[in-house]
Design a protein around this motif. Structure first.
Motif, mmCIF file in Angstrom:
data_model
loop_
_atom_site.group_PDB
_atom_site.id
_atom_site.type_symbol
_atom_site.label_atom_id
_atom_site.label_comp_id
_atom_site.label_asym_id
_atom_site.label_seq_id
_atom_site.Cartn_x
_atom_site.Cartn_y
_atom_site.Cartn_z
ATOM 1 N N LEU A 124 -52.872 11.587 -9.922
ATOM 2 C CA LEU A 124 -53.257 13.001 -9.961
ATOM 3 C C LEU A 124 -52.779 13.774 -8.739
ATOM 4 O O LEU A 124 -52.682 15.003 -8.786
ATOM 5 N N THR A 125 -52.468 13.080 -7.649
ATOM 6 C CA THR A 125 -51.901 13.785 -6.496
ATOM 7 C C THR A 125 -50.494 14.284 -6.807
ATOM 8 O O THR A 125 -50.038 15.277 -6.235
ATOM 9 N N TYR A 126 -49.784 13.609 -7.710
ATOM 10 C CA TYR A 126 -48.446 14.036 -8.102
ATOM 11 C C TYR A 126 -48.481 15.003 -9.273
ATOM 12 O O TYR A 126 -47.586 15.836 -9.428
ATOM 13 N N ASN A 127 -49.500 14.888 -10.123
ATOM 14 C CA ASN A 127 -49.642 15.800 -11.257
ATOM 15 C C ASN A 127 -51.113 15.912 -11.607
ATOM 16 O O ASN A 127 -51.677 15.032 -12.267
ATOM 17 N N ALA A 128 -51.740 16.978 -11.162
ATOM 18 C CA ALA A 128 -53.183 17.162 -11.372
ATOM 19 C C ALA A 128 -53.539 17.348 -12.835
ATOM 20 O O ALA A 128 -54.716 17.288 -13.196
ATOM 21 N N ALA A 129 -52.533 17.560 -13.685
ATOM 22 C CA ALA A 129 -52.783 17.785 -15.114
ATOM 23 C C ALA A 129 -52.437 16.556 -15.955
ATOM 24 O O ALA A 129 -52.277 16.670 -17.165
ATOM 25 N N ASN A 130 -52.332 15.384 -15.332
ATOM 26 C CA ASN A 130 -52.045 14.165 -16.086
ATOM 27 C C ASN A 130 -53.291 13.780 -16.880
ATOM 28 O O ASN A 130 -54.280 13.290 -16.328
ATOM 29 N N VAL A 131 -53.264 14.004 -18.186
ATOM 30 C CA VAL A 131 -54.444 13.816 -19.032
ATOM 31 C C VAL A 131 -54.885 12.358 -19.058
ATOM 32 O O VAL A 131 -56.075 12.058 -19.002
ATOM 33 N N ASN A 132 -53.940 11.444 -19.148
ATOM 34 C CA ASN A 132 -54.288 10.022 -19.184
ATOM 35 C C ASN A 132 -55.058 9.617 -17.922
ATOM 36 O O ASN A 132 -56.052 8.892 -17.991
ATOM 37 N N SER A 133 -54.621 10.110 -16.765
ATOM 38 C CA SER A 133 -55.297 9.780 -15.514
ATOM 39 C C SER A 133 -56.665 10.442 -15.428
ATOM 40 O O SER A 133 -57.620 9.853 -14.920
ATOM 41 N N LEU A 134 -56.781 11.660 -15.921
ATOM 42 C CA LEU A 134 -58.072 12.349 -15.909
ATOM 43 C C LEU A 134 -59.083 11.617 -16.789
ATOM 44 O O LEU A 134 -60.237 11.426 -16.402
ATOM 45 N N VAL A 135 -58.642 11.202 -17.977
ATOM 46 C CA VAL A 135 -59.540 10.469 -18.878
ATOM 47 C C VAL A 135 -59.893 9.117 -18.265
ATOM 48 O O VAL A 135 -61.059 8.699 -18.275
ATOM 49 N N GLY A 136 -58.890 8.405 -17.728
ATOM 50 C CA GLY A 136 -59.158 7.116 -17.100
ATOM 51 C C GLY A 136 -60.115 7.243 -15.934
ATOM 52 O O GLY A 136 -61.027 6.423 -15.778
#
Length: 441
Positions: A124-136
């Motif tokens: 998320l530091t590289y892409n705050a909108a990464n949905v997979n990382s947000l859900v994880g």
């Protein structure tokens, strides 16, 4: 002139070789991606492996191979390829967020929760909108007991991808934990459970919402459909009708009808399991609490016992069976709990304790020895937890501080007490405890 001609011939051969080589790797990647899209994973794996032999520095080929290995649950192989890709990616590569996110998935599958959380946060530091990382991140934060933090992650994911079913389902499941008082009031009014003019939420209202919501999550609407075929009018309402977010919920009348129907079905199930009819209403759960209410509906623990008996598991006690531990011990524990509350302690749930551990990074031993946590043992597997609500020692007030912060997120009218110890560490972006679970000295 002879040397110039030789040079031009070599240059031309090199250019033609480069073009052919480039075409070969492009054709290889196209083939592999078609096979992957068709779910022919073994063929795709072989193809991407061949692509890697054509060009070991091709990041697209390496990431594609890693992805197909992860799809087949070859965690070690996928982990190796994703980590190798990290060594090839530049600092500004758009693939960095994706790669860290996939490594987070691998750690999550391995139940390495702290490592997975760190990888998702790195993604998320590289892409705050990464949905997979947000859900994880939400899934792990929820597991660690921080349900408010989990709800924030799921809502961030839905802000990017409104139709993400995983985030939406998990967020709905957490509604009693993150909805504000006003939102719960609205939810109860939608279910015709309170008067439309009501302005203040009571503890009983909150408890009622949690009960109806839990029944919905346990597929109460589907249960009524199976029983009645066509659900009687007034039992169910549809929220967000004619939208992608359409959802059926129980009204108060529907909830009561559901409880009555489940109670009747449970009576038959316990009888089928060999319980005499004259003993059904005297059944207790494994902690000694009654399974049936006075109106013949099931208690929460009774519903668990009913669910277990449907699976041919015994999770109830007959009237003549002893309760482990004894009722006398439970009463003694209740008296001790009352003494603690009189001394300024407040009981918290296991989920809330996990949230405190996650926020402070402190071990259970540190919380007990330095921060006022009191653990009251009930059985080998079950304890009750208490924290101080008032103390001159700010270290012992740390757990209470985090509980009140969590409550204030649901209800802005809650006053969060100041705590100099927490505020000092927050100023430097430190947790209260170090990586070993002990307080910083």
């Amino acid at each position: 002139m002879r040397y110039l001609t030789a040079y031009l011939n070599v240059t031309l051969l090199t250019a033609l070789s480069t073009v052919c080589w480039g075409a070969a790797i492009d054709d290889c990647m196209v083939q592999g991606k078609k096979q992957f899209a068709a779910r022919n994973y073994l063929a795709a794996q072989d193809t991407f492996t061949r692509c890697m032999k054509l060009d070991a520095r091709n990041v697209d080929a390496r990431l594609s191979l890693a992805g197909v290995l992860l799809t087949q649950d070859d965690l070690s192989g996928a982990d190796k390829q994703f980590r190798a890709a990290l060594g090839q990616l530049g600092r500004t590569s758009p693939y960095l967020s994706y790669t860290y996110s996939m490594l987070g998935d691998i750690a999550l599958k391995r139940q390495q929760y702290k490592e997975a959380l760190a990888l998702y946060e790195q993604s998320l530091t590289y892409n705050a909108a990464n949905v997979n990382s947000l859900v994880g991140k939400g899934v792990i934060t929820e597991y660690l007991g921080d349900k408010l933090g989990a709800s924030e992650a799921y809502r961030s994911a839905l802000a990017v991808e409104p139709l993400n079913l995983v985030a939406r389902k998990r967020l709905i499941n957490l509604e009693p934990d993150y909805l504000t008082d006003d939102e719960i009031l609205d939810a109860l009014k939608q279910r015709y459970a309170i008067a439309p003019e009501k302005k203040e939420l009571t503890d009983e209202d909150r408890k009622l919402f949690a009960q109806i919501h839990r029944a919905e999550q346990l597929k109460g609407v589907e249960y009524l459909k199976n029983k009645f075929g066509k659900i009687p009018a007034g039992y169910v309402v549809e929220l967000y009708r004619n939208s992608a977010f359409s959802r059926e919920v129980l009204t108060l009348a529907g909830y009561k009808a559901l409880q009555k129907q489940i109670g009747q079905d449970a009576i038959a199930a316990f009888q089928k399991a060999g319980v005499p009819m004259q003993e059904v209403f005297d059944l207790r759960d494994m902690k000694g609490a009654r399974i049936f209410n006075k109106d013949s509906t099931l208690t929460d623990s009774g519903f668990h016992a009913y669910s277990e008996v449907l699976q041919h598991h015994k999770a109830f006690l007959l009237p003549r069976e002893a309760v482990p531990p004894t009722q006398a011990y439970l009463e003694k524990a209740n008296r001790r709990a009352q003494e603690l509350e009189s001394a300024g302690y407040m009981e918290i749930s296991r989920s809330e304790l996990k949230m405190i551990e996650n926020q402070t990074k402190c071990s259970l031993d540190t919380l007990r020895s330095k921060m006022g946590l009191y653990v009251l043992p009930i059985t080998k597997k079950y304890q009750r937890y208490f924290i101080l609500t008032r103390s001159n020692d700010e270290k012992k007030a740390i757990p209470y501080y985090y509980i009140m912060v969590a409550q204030a997120k649901r209800n802005p009218r809650v006053k969060v007490p100041s705590n100099g110890v927490v505020e000092m560490y927050q100023m430097y972006d430190y947790a209260v405890c170090a990586a070993d679970g002990n307080m910083w000295e």
